[in-house]
Motif scaffolding. Sequence first.
Motif, short mmCIF file in Angstrom:
data_model
loop_
_atom_site.label_atom_id
_atom_site.label_comp_id
_atom_site.label_asym_id
_atom_site.label_seq_id
_atom_site.Cartn_x
_atom_site.Cartn_y
_atom_site.Cartn_z
N PRO A 510 74.90 83.02 136.13
CA PRO A 510 74.51 82.03 135.12
C PRO A 510 73.70 82.74 134.03
O PRO A 510 73.00 83.71 134.31
CB PRO A 510 73.63 81.03 135.90
N PHE A 511 73.78 82.25 132.81
CA PHE A 511 73.07 82.93 131.72
C PHE A 511 71.65 82.40 131.63
O PHE A 511 71.30 81.61 130.76
CB PHE A 511 73.84 82.77 130.41
N TRP A 512 70.81 82.88 132.58
CA TRP A 512 69.42 82.46 132.64
C TRP A 512 68.65 82.92 131.39
O TRP A 512 69.05 83.87 130.71
CB TRP A 512 68.74 83.06 133.88
N ASP A 513 67.52 82.25 131.12
CA ASP A 513 66.72 82.57 129.93
C ASP A 513 66.26 84.02 129.93
O ASP A 513 66.20 84.68 128.88
CB ASP A 513 65.50 81.64 129.85
N GLY A 514 65.93 84.55 131.13
CA GLY A 514 65.50 85.95 131.23
C GLY A 514 66.58 86.91 130.76
O GLY A 514 66.29 87.94 130.14
N LEU A 515 67.84 86.58 131.02
CA LEU A 515 68.96 87.43 130.60
C LEU A 515 69.17 87.32 129.09
O LEU A 515 69.48 88.31 128.42
CB LEU A 515 70.24 87.03 131.34
N LYS A 516 68.99 86.12 128.55
CA LYS A 516 69.17 85.92 127.10
C LYS A 516 68.18 86.78 126.31
O LYS A 516 68.52 87.38 125.30
CB LYS A 516 68.98 84.43 126.75
N GLU A 517 66.95 86.82 126.83
CA GLU A 517 65.91 87.61 126.16
C GLU A 517 66.29 89.09 126.15
O GLU A 517 66.12 89.79 125.15
CB GLU A 517 64.58 87.39 126.89
N LEU A 518 66.83 89.58 127.29
CA LEU A 518 67.25 90.99 127.39
C LEU A 518 68.38 91.30 126.40
O LEU A 518 68.40 92.37 125.79
CB LEU A 518 67.70 91.31 128.82
N VAL A 519 69.33 90.37 126.28
CA VAL A 519 70.47 90.59 125.36
C VAL A 519 69.97 90.69 123.92
O VAL A 519 70.39 91.57 123.15
CB VAL A 519 71.52 89.45 125.50
N ILE A 520 69.08 89.78 123.54
CA ILE A 520 68.52 89.79 122.18
C ILE A 520 67.79 91.11 121.90
O ILE A 520 67.84 91.66 120.79
CB ILE A 520 67.55 88.59 121.97
N ASN A 521 67.16 91.67 122.96
CA ASN A 521 66.42 92.92 122.81
C ASN A 521 67.27 94.17 122.97
O ASN A 521 66.76 95.29 123.01
CB ASN A 521 65.25 92.97 123.82
N GLY A 522 68.59 93.97 123.14
CA GLY A 522 69.52 95.10 123.20
C GLY A 522 69.55 95.84 124.53
O GLY A 522 69.79 97.04 124.57
#
Length: 567
Positions: A510-522
């Motif tokens: 699932p695309f948890w919020d913690g993963l979204k933050e990592l994606v935005i940070n590259g």
Amino acid sequence: MSGRLGELLVRENLISVQQLRKAQEEQQKSGTRIGTALIKSGAIEETKLTDFLSKQYGVPAINLKDFDIDPEIIKLVPKDVALKHLVLPVNRAGPSLIVAMADPSNIYAVDDLKFLTGYNIESVVSSEPAIREAIERYYAEKGPSLEDLVGEVADDVEVASAEEDQNIEEMAKAADDAPVVKLVNLILKDAIGKGASDIHVEPYEKDFRVRFRIDGVMYEVMRPPMKLRNAIISRLKIMASLDISERRLPQDGRIKIKLSGGKEMDFRVSVCPTLFGEKVVLRLLDKSNLQLDMTKLGFEPEPLKWFKEAIDRPYGMVLVTGPTGSGKTTTLYSALSALNDVGSNLCTAEDPVEFNFAGINQVQMHEDIGLNFASALRSFLRQDPDTIMIGEIRDFETAEIGVKAALTGHMVLSTLHTNDAPGTVSRLLNMGIEPFLVTASLNLILAQRLCRRLCNACKKPVSNPEEKALIDAGVPPDKLGTFTLYEKGGCKECNDRGYRGRVAVYEVMPFWDGLKELVINGASAAELKQEAIRLGMQTLRMSAINKVIAGTSTIEEAVGNTAPDRF
């Protein structure tokens, strides 16, 4: 008794009232008995039902798969009588004939059999599906074997030579010769009987062979003489309505054949020109064997809950990833089946459409006329859809439109070719999709593989398994000694392969919020994987090891089909 069977099972707490109602609905649709409907719906196992019937009727239960019945015994009861009463003669004991029955209380059947055979009838009980399967097996007309037929064609029929300069009339005539037709039909029938997923007809310089793919593994079944090469290939092309005069370009078609009992089987046919002739690959598409119940696909309870929650959202994107032949289409069809109701508009763009479903608008892609995934997707957005399924995201254009559709109130399902779930994010970013669009649109990513399922009839416990090898494979140290490790055996039921069917292993992220933050940070795919595992994701290897611990598959299958979890 048959009318009260459901109530008795509920009273004994073997099934619930809800399961009985569901089975009764299935019974009304299909016209089967309640016992068969209960087995088909998964409410009760066949062996448990047979044991229950045995106690109720006071007669022994029998597993027909354990018996090899003498053909002379079978001849005592005609097929139409066996089907009418759902009975099967099993053995003789002096003046008595032992008969397997689905309903031993049926005195009319007993009287009929007594009058017909002249024997006293002794009943044993078996389930309706087991008796029907045995009737099909024992009363099937025994035709010639593949080897016999190949010899007949090679010896008695003049077919066109294997040279390339023959004319179309010769090829068509050879393909229409009765023994060639019979041989090709028998190859198709043999593949269905052996549970093959694909048939490969392969020409080489001095050889010609036919192979079946069964449970993901290729097996050679025959080597017809070289002079039959063009006749067999032409016959398959004629059956698939392809141009037999075109031998330089790939062609695709379909074959539909009718089997006994009114069942139909589709074959997707692909012809590809090789150095020494045309190779033909047929994919068997059996809708009756298509498993659309998500609870039976191989999901663990928690990942299944995440997947259902992701597809039940009103909008967003769910991606299924894995190599060709890993079961992605089955998973997507299961999701569509769960979403398919009269209140929803479902549209799919597929290449090719493998199975057709009532209530779903399915579109076949035609690249040669400009109908590709991107153009179909644009058209769907003007068709007021609720759920869109794109067969595969192959390029930036398709990915971009899919992301925009997910952001504008549509549920988008699609596939992508990546090795694992975290790697899918990198693939989308490499295609050119902006990180903020990926995080805003993605609900969940699912990666999957297929492992062969051990045959329950012959699997063997491994004595003294090597603990270090198990730990290296990914078995948690605290699990050692708490489960039985099995290895493959070999029996009649699985044709001595040791495996019967396949089970899916899943990596659900699932695309948890913690993963979204990592994606935005590259963050890299490895960092995403580490964080996803910390948040509760099971990797493909972990899922495969769970199947080993449950006794469903072997450690060799787990190691061979999934990558180790290294960071």
